[in-house]
Motif scaffolding. Structure first.
Motif, PDB file in Angstrom:
ATOM      1  N   CYS A   1      -0.234   2.991   9.037  1.00 37.03           N
ATOM      2  CA  CYS A   1      -0.853   3.645   7.904  1.00 37.03           C
ATOM      3  C   CYS A   1      -0.760   5.263   7.921  1.00 37.03           C
ATOM      4  O   CYS A   1      -1.233   5.632   9.031  1.00 37.03           O
ATOM      5  CB  CYS A   1      -2.411   3.371   8.052  1.00 37.03           C
ATOM      6  SG  CYS A   1      -3.533   4.261   6.650  1.00 37.03           S
ATOM      7  N   LYS A   2      -0.215   5.928   7.148  1.00 34.40           N
ATOM      8  CA  LYS A   2       0.278   7.319   7.025  1.00 34.40           C
ATOM      9  C   LYS A   2      -1.073   8.091   6.900  1.00 34.40           C
ATOM     10  O   LYS A   2      -0.953   9.236   7.060  1.00 34.40           O
ATOM     11  CB  LYS A   2       1.114   7.615   5.809  1.00 34.40           C
ATOM     12  CG  LYS A   2       2.409   6.944   5.754  1.00 34.40           C
ATOM     13  CD  LYS A   2       3.338   6.971   4.921  1.00 34.40           C
ATOM     14  CE  LYS A   2       4.729   6.113   4.739  1.00 34.40           C
ATOM     15  NZ  LYS A   2       5.229   6.274   3.452  1.00 34.40           N
ATOM     16  N   LEU A   3      -2.145   7.527   6.675  1.00 39.38           N
ATOM     17  CA  LEU A   3      -3.405   8.473   6.673  1.00 39.38           C
ATOM     18  C   LEU A   3      -4.180   8.478   8.015  1.00 39.38           C
ATOM     19  O   LEU A   3      -5.199   9.069   8.059  1.00 39.38           O
ATOM     20  CB  LEU A   3      -4.534   7.604   5.516  1.00 39.38           C
ATOM     21  CG  LEU A   3      -4.079   7.823   4.045  1.00 39.38           C
ATOM     22  CD1 LEU A   3      -5.061   7.115   3.331  1.00 39.38           C
ATOM     23  CD2 LEU A   3      -3.761   9.066   3.611  1.00 39.38           C
TER      24      LEU A   3
ATOM     25  N   TYR B   1       1.367   6.553  13.902  1.00 35.77           N
ATOM     26  CA  TYR B   1       0.373   6.365  13.047  1.00 35.77           C
ATOM     27  C   TYR B   1      -0.429   5.157  13.472  1.00 35.77           C
ATOM     28  O   TYR B   1       0.266   4.224  14.393  1.00 35.77           O
ATOM     29  CB  TYR B   1       0.818   5.839  11.628  1.00 35.77           C
ATOM     30  CG  TYR B   1       1.619   7.068  10.959  1.00 35.77           C
ATOM     31  CD1 TYR B   1       0.974   8.197  10.482  1.00 35.77           C
ATOM     32  CD2 TYR B   1       2.911   7.099  10.844  1.00 35.77           C
ATOM     33  CE1 TYR B   1       1.505   9.282   9.977  1.00 35.77           C
ATOM     34  CE2 TYR B   1       3.403   8.480  10.211  1.00 35.77           C
ATOM     35  CZ  TYR B   1       2.857   9.325   9.815  1.00 35.77           C
ATOM     36  OH  TYR B   1       3.580  10.442   9.290  1.00 35.77           O
ATOM     37  N   LYS B   2      -1.493   4.947  13.185  1.00 36.82           N
ATOM     38  CA  LYS B   2      -2.379   3.767  13.757  1.00 36.82           C
ATOM     39  C   LYS B   2      -1.900   2.454  12.797  1.00 36.82           C
ATOM     40  O   LYS B   2      -1.427   2.804  11.575  1.00 36.82           O
ATOM     41  CB  LYS B   2      -3.911   3.867  13.362  1.00 36.82           C
ATOM     42  CG  LYS B   2      -4.512   4.856  14.358  1.00 36.82           C
ATOM     43  CD  LYS B   2      -5.945   4.962  14.346  1.00 36.82           C
ATOM     44  CE  LYS B   2      -6.846   5.706  15.204  1.00 36.82           C
ATOM     45  NZ  LYS B   2      -8.195   5.663  14.840  1.00 36.82           N
ATOM     46  N   PRO B   3      -1.974   1.331  13.351  1.00 36.59           N
ATOM     47  CA  PRO B   3      -1.640   0.113  12.375  1.00 36.59           C
ATOM     48  C   PRO B   3      -2.693   0.224  11.318  1.00 36.59           C
ATOM     49  O   PRO B   3      -4.178   0.364  11.648  1.00 36.59           O
ATOM     50  CB  PRO B   3      -1.917  -0.972  13.437  1.00 36.59           C
ATOM     51  CG  PRO B   3      -1.821  -0.415  14.861  1.00 36.59           C
ATOM     52  CD  PRO B   3      -2.484   0.971  14.801  1.00 36.59           C
TER      53      PRO B   3
ATOM     54  N   CYS C   1      -8.533   0.781  -1.110  1.00 38.41           N
ATOM     55  CA  CYS C   1      -8.910   0.667   0.306  1.00 38.41           C
ATOM     56  C   CYS C   1      -9.931   1.697   0.925  1.00 38.41           C
ATOM     57  O   CYS C   1      -9.914   2.828   0.357  1.00 38.41           O
ATOM     58  CB  CYS C   1      -7.505   0.741   1.039  1.00 38.41           C
ATOM     59  SG  CYS C   1      -7.893   0.615   2.914  1.00 38.41           S
ATOM     60  N   ALA C   2     -10.768   1.142   1.786  1.00 36.61           N
ATOM     61  CA  ALA C   2     -12.013   2.069   2.176  1.00 36.61           C
ATOM     62  C   ALA C   2     -11.329   3.101   2.946  1.00 36.61           C
ATOM     63  O   ALA C   2     -11.889   4.521   3.020  1.00 36.61           O
ATOM     64  CB  ALA C   2     -12.810   1.300   3.193  1.00 36.61           C
ATOM     65  N   ILE C   3     -10.201   3.231   3.602  1.00 39.19           N
ATOM     66  CA  ILE C   3      -9.530   4.282   4.254  1.00 39.19           C
ATOM     67  C   ILE C   3      -9.081   5.393   3.122  1.00 39.19           C
ATOM     68  O   ILE C   3      -9.404   6.623   3.564  1.00 39.19           O
ATOM     69  CB  ILE C   3      -8.157   3.806   4.950  1.00 39.19           C
ATOM     70  CG1 ILE C   3      -8.521   2.666   5.951  1.00 39.19           C
ATOM     71  CG2 ILE C   3      -7.630   5.044   5.552  1.00 39.19           C
ATOM     72  CD1 ILE C   3      -9.552   3.028   7.381  1.00 39.19           C
ATOM     73  N   SER C   4      -8.333   5.008   2.087  1.00 40.23           N
ATOM     74  CA  SER C   4      -7.999   6.088   1.252  1.00 40.23           C
ATOM     75  C   SER C   4      -9.215   6.366   0.236  1.00 40.23           C
ATOM     76  O   SER C   4      -8.963   7.609  -0.397  1.00 40.23           O
ATOM     77  CB  SER C   4      -6.707   5.474   0.464  1.00 40.23           C
ATOM     78  OG  SER C   4      -6.956   4.586  -0.375  1.00 40.23           O
TER      79      SER C   4
ATOM     80  N   CYS D   1       0.803  -1.159   0.038  1.00 37.79           N
ATOM     81  CA  CYS D   1       0.000   0.069   0.010  1.00 37.79           C
ATOM     82  C   CYS D   1       1.015   1.163  -0.133  1.00 37.79           C
ATOM     83  O   CYS D   1       1.922   1.123   0.774  1.00 37.79           O
ATOM     84  CB  CYS D   1      -0.879   0.162   1.290  1.00 37.79           C
ATOM     85  SG  CYS D   1      -1.984   1.500   1.122  1.00 37.79           S
ATOM     86  N   MET D   2       0.462   2.139  -0.677  1.00 32.46           N
ATOM     87  CA  MET D   2       1.446   3.435  -1.017  1.00 32.46           C
ATOM     88  C   MET D   2       1.452   4.309   0.468  1.00 32.46           C
ATOM     89  O   MET D   2       2.206   5.218   0.762  1.00 32.46           O
ATOM     90  CB  MET D   2       1.010   4.354  -2.021  1.00 32.46           C
ATOM     91  CG  MET D   2      -0.445   4.786  -1.838  1.00 32.46           C
ATOM     92  SD  MET D   2      -1.167   5.369  -3.569  1.00 32.46           S
ATOM     93  CE  MET D   2       0.094   6.444  -4.069  1.00 32.46           C
ATOM     94  N   HIS D   3       0.451   4.057   1.447  1.00 36.32           N
ATOM     95  CA  HIS D   3       0.296   4.429   2.394  1.00 36.32           C
ATOM     96  C   HIS D   3       0.870   3.718   3.764  1.00 36.32           C
ATOM     97  O   HIS D   3       0.776   4.167   4.898  1.00 36.32           O
ATOM     98  CB  HIS D   3      -1.130   4.823   2.793  1.00 36.32           C
ATOM     99  CG  HIS D   3      -1.929   5.892   1.708  1.00 36.32           C
ATOM    100  ND1 HIS D   3      -1.302   7.258   1.342  1.00 36.32           N
ATOM    101  CD2 HIS D   3      -2.777   5.346   0.772  1.00 36.32           C
ATOM    102  CE1 HIS D   3      -1.860   7.443   0.396  1.00 36.32           C
ATOM    103  NE2 HIS D   3      -3.044   6.571   0.085  1.00 36.32           N
ATOM    104  N   GLY D   4       1.352   2.589   3.661  1.00 34.96           N
ATOM    105  CA  GLY D   4       1.751   1.712   4.396  1.00 34.96           C
ATOM    106  C   GLY D   4       3.258   1.677   4.437  1.00 34.96           C
ATOM    107  O   GLY D   4       3.963   2.191   3.503  1.00 34.96           O
ATOM    108  N   ASN D   5       3.868   1.029   5.353  1.00 31.26           N
ATOM    109  CA  ASN D   5       5.371   0.971   5.249  1.00 31.26           C
ATOM    110  C   ASN D   5       5.695  -0.634   5.537  1.00 31.26           C
ATOM    111  O   ASN D   5       7.092  -0.652   5.623  1.00 31.26           O
ATOM    112  CB  ASN D   5       5.851   1.485   6.728  1.00 31.26           C
ATOM    113  CG  ASN D   5       5.355   0.894   7.975  1.00 31.26           C
ATOM    114  OD1 ASN D   5       4.653  -0.180   8.142  1.00 31.26           O
ATOM    115  ND2 ASN D   5       6.393   1.170   8.929  1.00 31.26           N
TER     116      ASN D   5
END
Length: 173
Positions: A63-65, A72-74, A107-110, A16-20
């Motif tokens: 999650c960077k979002l 950040y939250k997991p 993803c529902a988050i992004s 995911c582009m927002h994960g690590n």
């Protein structure tokens, strides 16, 4: 769509582009269609029906979002749809279309396609029939040391020695 690329199977690496960190795709929507898996044991074909949390660890790390005061939250991915799948073939088992290495998940988050497939999951493994069906010229170009007419003989290495060891050189000559 008519896209091209390698088909995706269980074990494909996704990011995911927002994960690590990456995670591996698991296929739970069908159990009959295998690709690049002669024993039909672990390379189920992935389709656009792999939604929800179709991942081994069910996370892409942090999650960077979703920032918090301490970081950040997991990540807890919730895939709502896939795009750029192969729409020329529809599986009867789940009504899904095969994913390709260029497919992306939302993803529902992004709310946007943010999950990419970084490795399709297929691995090549030659079998005896691979050598039987291959053209001799092609085999000789891929591996000039192997003589295709000798493959099925019991000891193709008979008469080949590793050479003599020389203490002054670190290896064989």
């Amino acid at each position: 769509m008519g896209l091209t690329g390698k088909l995706v199977c269980q074990g494909a690496e996704c990011k995911c582009m927002h994960g690590n960190m990456p995670d591996k795709l698991i296929v739970e929507t069908q159990s009959k269609r295998y690709i690049n898996d002669p024993e039909n044991s672990n390379k189920l074909m992935a389709t656009n029906k792999e939604i929800g949390q179709p991942f081994e660890a069910k996370t892409f790390g942090q999650c960077k979002l979703q920032p918090t005061p301490s970081g950040y939250k997991p990540c807890q991915p919730n895939i709502t749809e896939w795009t750029d799948f192969y729409d020329k073939v529809k599986l009867e088992d789940n009504g899904g279309y095969p994913l390709l290495e260029g497919s992306k998940a939302t993803c529902a988050i992004s709310g946007a396609p943010c999950v990419n497939i970084t490795f399709h999951g297929q691995t090549g493994e030659p079998s005896e029939s691979s050598f039987e069906e291959a053209e001799e010229d092609a085999l000789c170009q891929v591996n000039p040391v192997v003589n295709p007419t000798e493959i099925n003989k019991k000891n193709i290495y008979q008469g080949i020695s590793a050479g003599e060891y020389d203490d002054n050189i670190y290896g064989y000559f």
